[in-house]
Design an enzyme around this catalytic site. Structure first.
Site, PDB file in Angstrom:
ATOM      1  N   GLU A  70       0.841  -1.209   0.000  1.00 52.10           N
ATOM      2  CA  GLU A  70       0.000   0.000   0.000  1.00 52.10           C
ATOM      3  C   GLU A  70       0.872   1.253   0.000  1.00 52.10           C
ATOM      4  O   GLU A  70       2.090   1.184   0.205  1.00 52.10           O
ATOM      5  CB  GLU A  70      -0.881   0.006   1.265  1.00 52.10           C
ATOM      6  CG  GLU A  70      -0.046   0.077   2.535  1.00 52.10           C
ATOM      7  CD  GLU A  70      -0.850   0.079   3.831  1.00 52.10           C
ATOM      8  OE1 GLU A  70      -1.977  -0.455   3.844  1.00 52.10           O
ATOM      9  OE2 GLU A  70      -0.343   0.624   4.830  1.00 52.10           O
ATOM     10  N   HIS A  76       5.057   6.594   8.119  1.00 46.43           N
ATOM     11  CA  HIS A  76       5.183   5.688   9.267  1.00 46.43           C
ATOM     12  C   HIS A  76       6.602   5.762   9.816  1.00 46.43           C
ATOM     13  O   HIS A  76       7.565   5.901   9.051  1.00 46.43           O
ATOM     14  CB  HIS A  76       5.020   4.216   8.855  1.00 46.43           C
ATOM     15  CG  HIS A  76       3.682   3.796   8.383  1.00 46.43           C
ATOM     16  ND1 HIS A  76       2.531   4.005   9.064  1.00 46.43           N
ATOM     17  CD2 HIS A  76       3.311   3.088   7.283  1.00 46.43           C
ATOM     18  CE1 HIS A  76       1.517   3.455   8.398  1.00 46.43           C
ATOM     19  NE2 HIS A  76       1.968   2.915   7.308  1.00 46.43           N
ATOM     20  N   HIS A 110       4.883   0.348   0.179  1.00 47.62           N
ATOM     21  CA  HIS A 110       5.590  -0.401   1.232  1.00 47.62           C
ATOM     22  C   HIS A 110       4.850  -1.681   1.584  1.00 47.62           C
ATOM     23  O   HIS A 110       3.619  -1.763   1.459  1.00 47.62           O
ATOM     24  CB  HIS A 110       5.803   0.468   2.478  1.00 47.62           C
ATOM     25  CG  HIS A 110       4.545   1.008   3.079  1.00 47.62           C
ATOM     26  ND1 HIS A 110       3.864   2.069   2.530  1.00 47.62           N
ATOM     27  CD2 HIS A 110       3.817   0.643   4.169  1.00 47.62           C
ATOM     28  CE1 HIS A 110       2.796   2.342   3.257  1.00 47.62           C
ATOM     29  NE2 HIS A 110       2.719   1.471   4.269  1.00 47.62           N
ATOM     30  N   CYS A 123       4.738   0.625  15.271  1.00 47.60           N
ATOM     31  CA  CYS A 123       4.512   1.546  14.160  1.00 47.60           C
ATOM     32  C   CYS A 123       3.846   2.804  14.690  1.00 47.60           C
ATOM     33  O   CYS A 123       2.772   2.736  15.276  1.00 47.60           O
ATOM     34  CB  CYS A 123       3.634   0.897  13.088  1.00 47.60           C
ATOM     35  SG  CYS A 123       3.250   2.006  11.723  1.00 47.60           S
TER      36      CYS A 123
HETATM   37 MN    MN Z   1       1.003   1.712   5.680  1.00 46.19          MN
END
Ligand code: MN
Length: 158
Positions: A70, A76, A110, A123
């Site tokens: 995505e 992130h 990613h 994350c």
């Molecule tokens: Mn993501």
């Protein structure tokens, strides 16, 4: 969205057998519905508060599993906590291991993939964020022009 971890200063790490868990934090198990393919992934939201924009989550991908390929406007910051794996960032693939820091820039494709054991990572993300985009056939074709990326994508489809 309310705070999933209300006013308790310390939430001890409390493994449940082999599973990484924190006290009174719910485990969310993702079900693959086919529209955003991934395999064998769980999430625990460790931190979300109204007075901070950030949200901290712990994801765990089971052996040989993977996250969704995505991209999105938000970025992130990821820190690996357990296991070995690979991450696709843009047009490159990197081996990752515990304590590695991975930064996913805005609008960059990613995907994470676990090796033979579980891959767990923290994350950090904006609590107000756009929905992920999923690549179409043309975008997959562009990504696959890099041989290392093509090999990575093949490995996540086995
Ligand atoms: Mn993501």
């Amino acid at each position: 969205m309310s705070d999933p971890t209300p006013d308790v200063p310390v939430r001890p790490f409390s493994p449940d057998g082999e599973d990484y868990r924190w006290t009174d934090v719910d485990l969310q198990i993702y079900k693959d519905t086919g529209d955003a393919p991934f395999r064998s992934i769980t999430r625990q939201t460790l931190f979300r508060r109204d007075d901070l924009r950030g949200e901290l989550r712990y994801f765990e991908i089971a052996a040989r599993g993977h996250s969704t390929l995505e991209r999105h406007q938000h970025s992130h910051a990821v820190v690996v906590l357990r296991g070995d794996g690979e991450v696709l960032v843009g047009d490159a693939v990197y081996a990752i291991k515990p304590f590695d820091l991975v930064v996913i820039p805005s609008l960059t494709w990613h995907q994470f993939r676990a090796e033979d054991g579980p891959l767990g990572f923290l994350c950090m993300v904006d609590r107000e964020r756009d929905k992920p985009q999923i690549p179409g056939p043309d975008e997959i074709e562009t990504l696959r022009r890099t041989p290392r990326v093509a090999a990575f994508l093949d490995a996540t489809r086995k």
